[in-house]
Design an enzyme around this catalytic site. Structure first.
Site, short mmCIF file in Angstrom:
data_model
loop_
_atom_site.label_atom_id
_atom_site.label_comp_id
_atom_site.label_asym_id
_atom_site.label_seq_id
_atom_site.Cartn_x
_atom_site.Cartn_y
_atom_site.Cartn_z
N SER A 89 5.16 8.46 9.37
CA SER A 89 5.29 9.37 10.51
C SER A 89 5.02 8.63 11.82
CB SER A 89 4.30 10.52 10.35
OG SER A 89 2.99 10.01 10.32
N LYS A 143 0.90 -1.17 0.00
CA LYS A 143 0.00 0.00 0.00
C LYS A 143 0.93 1.22 0.00
CE LYS A 143 -1.67 3.10 1.84
NZ LYS A 143 -1.41 4.50 1.35
N CYS A 178 14.09 10.60 6.02
CA CYS A 178 14.02 10.25 7.44
C CYS A 178 15.41 10.26 8.06
CB CYS A 178 13.40 8.88 7.60
SG CYS A 178 14.38 7.62 6.80
#
Ligand code: NAD
Length: 505
Positions: free
Chosen positions: A236, A183, A291
């Site tokens: 997140s 996904k 990140c």
């Protein structure tokens, strides 16, 4: 690529991929995918319904039966072929990333390379998945262990690495004998279909890899389905916590990688030219949407002035523009909303009393179409400020001044995130002490973005990772398999008849 255009609007529609082909949904909800450099819509992505998720899971569950029994060498062959196909198409894939995400083409290609290395690692699966054997653990008794696939695995991925992060997951999962549902982020969904097409061309049986497009509706359906055995999430921290909690409560194995605030410690003895170059790439590369980007600089002792002398001219000469031009160092942010969010953090930093040395809100590039912001630099940022505490995920660097090494270690260890960090110094003792004491998963010594290569594993600490395994490397093999240990004794061993006492080895 076989992505169909919607005849009425001429907008390309990105669909699901189920059972080896593109699959239309009955959903009437679509998301807009924009070219971040122009702000124009370049595609529309379907927001899948629960029924789409069910269809993908049914296909994956059916395919698991035979794929998990497929000899490991044949599974490895698919990975070898996939590697060849990604190399063939990497220019096209980089162009997709640059259009939908915005990063500069060379940077997009670099992210494909880092993902490709995981495919190469997965080619070695026959060796990686080997079990252990002990002959004669007791009289006539042997023990061996094997690693068996989990079943249907799910990967939920963020917008910032539409190629690399899925490649951290599905090559390992599939090589280990699982089936996999991806996904991807709804902000840049096209790469996922490219993976599906390449895997099919590489000879992967239909149903072993499916793609579900969409948002939280699709994610929550995946997390709640009993058939799903393992969930890998990258995104997140609030969503990572939600995914971890929901899927763990359902008894699934979960690894959920979250957000970050990566510190770079500048010791007074560091080579400031080298530090400034490192900060330019690690702070502003990919518009800070990594990140492992450095976002918090910690200057020790009197190192700040020497650093600023080198850093400020470099910031002034940063080239910003569309990612299609490799002469640019930095492209746009992903969406208008994200640009607004980053701008509002710059407003916040000012109101919290930090010294704004470079203001990205007023850079000329902000007058161009697309979601551009200039680079921002704050000095005198204290650990109480929200611009220090929270992840901004944009081209914003903050400088926090500390008196000594111990204070630098302390503020990093007190921070909620623990993804990556780096120290720049010429002192081996300081570097070694830092590596030992720091409560962070990935540490660089004079290396600003210490992303481990494919044969090591990636993962942060604290609120940057929920679950116990990192991704790829041997952590990936462990995550996507479960251990079975067999203790066997053959009939000759029980010739003497039944035994009634507790067996001891
Ligand atoms: P995000 O959390 O908004 O989205 C990640 C995925 O979760 C997407 O597929 C999205 O559709 C889905 N999602 C979003 N909201 C959801 C909800 N409420 N319920 C269920 N699913 C939901 O993250 P993003 O904005 O796409 O990516 C940026 C974030 O990812 C940053 O915080 C960054 O630090 C993090 N990130 C972490 C790593 C790492 O390795 N730790 C790597 C890359 C990105």
């Amino acid at each position: 690529m076989s992505i169909e255009k919607n005849n009425d609007s001429e907008i390309r529609v990105v669909h699901n991929w189920i059972d080896g082909e593109l699959c239309k949904s009955n959903s009437e909800r679509f998301g807009s995918v924009t070219d971040s450099a122009t702000g124009e819509q370049c595609a529309s992505v379907v927001m899948s319904l629960e029924e789409d998720v069910k269809a993908a899971i049914k296909s994956s569950a059916a395919a698991f039966e035979s794929w998990s029994r497929t000899p490991v060498l044949r599974r490895a062959k698919v990975m070898f072929k996939l590697k060849e196909l990604i190399e063939r198409d990497r220019k096209e894939i980089a162009e997709i990333i640059t259009q939908e995400h915005g990063k500069v083409l060379d940077d997009a290609d670099g992210s494909i390379q880092r993902g490709l290395e995981v495919v190469e690692f997965a080619c070695g699966i026959p060796h990686l998945i080997k079990g252990e054997y002990n002959d004669q653990v007791g009289t006539g008794v042997d023990t061996y262990s094997m690693r068996q696939p989990m079943g249907v695995c799910v990967g939920i991925t963020p917008f910032n690495f539409p190629a690399m992060v899925p490649l951290w997951m599905f090559p390992m999962a599939i090589a280990c004998g699982n089936t996999f549902i991806l996904k991807p982020s709804e902000k840049d969904p096209t790469c996922a279909i490219k993976w599906a097409e390449l895997l099919k061309e590489a000879g992967l049986p239909d149903g072993v890899f499916n793609v579900i497009q969409g948002d939280h509706v699709a994610v929550n359906s995946l997390l709640n389905d009993a058939e799903v055995a393992a969930v890998s999430f990258v995104g997140s921290t609030p969503v990572a916590e939600h995914v971890y909690k929901t899927a763990s409560e359902k008894g699934k194995r979960v690894q959920a990688l979250g957000g970050a605030k990566n510190h770079l410690v500048v010791m007074p003895d560091a080579d400031m030219e080298q530090v400034a170059d490192a900060l330019m790439g690690a702070g502003y590369g990919s518009a800070g949407e990594r990140c492992m980007a450095i976002s918090a600089v910690v200057t020790v002792g009197d190192s700040t002035d020497a650093l600023l002398e080198k850093l400020l001219p470099k910031i002034a000469s940063l080239k910003i523009g569309p990612g299609t031009d490799n002469n640019n160092h930095m492209g746009p942010l992903i969406t208008a909303e994200h640009k607004d969010k980053v701008r509002s953090y710059i407003d916040l930093g000012e109101s919290e009393g930090a010294s704004l040395l470079v203001d990205g809100r007023t850079h000329d590039i902000t007058n161009s179409p697309g979601y551009f912001l200039g680079p921002t630099l704050f000095d005198n940022v204290t650990k109480e400020m929200r611009v220090y505490q929270e992840e901004i995920f944009g081209p914003v660097l903050t400088i926090t001044r500390v008196d000594d090494f111990d204070e630098a270690v302390e503020i990093i260890n007190d921070h909620q995130f623990g993804n990556g960090t780096a120290i720049f110094t010429r002192d081996g003792d300081a570097a070694r002490e830092f590596s030992h004491k720091i409560l962070v998963g990935m540490v660089g010594v004079n290396v600003p973005i210490p992303v481990p290569l494919a044969f090591h594993s990636f993962g942060g600490w604290k609120r940057s990772l929920f679950g116990c395994n990192g991704v790829y490397g041997m952590e990936g093999v462990r995550f996507y398999t479960r251990l079975k240990t067999v203790t066997s004794r053959w009939p000759t061993g029980i010739r003497s008849g039944a035994e009634f006492s507790m067996p001891t080895m």
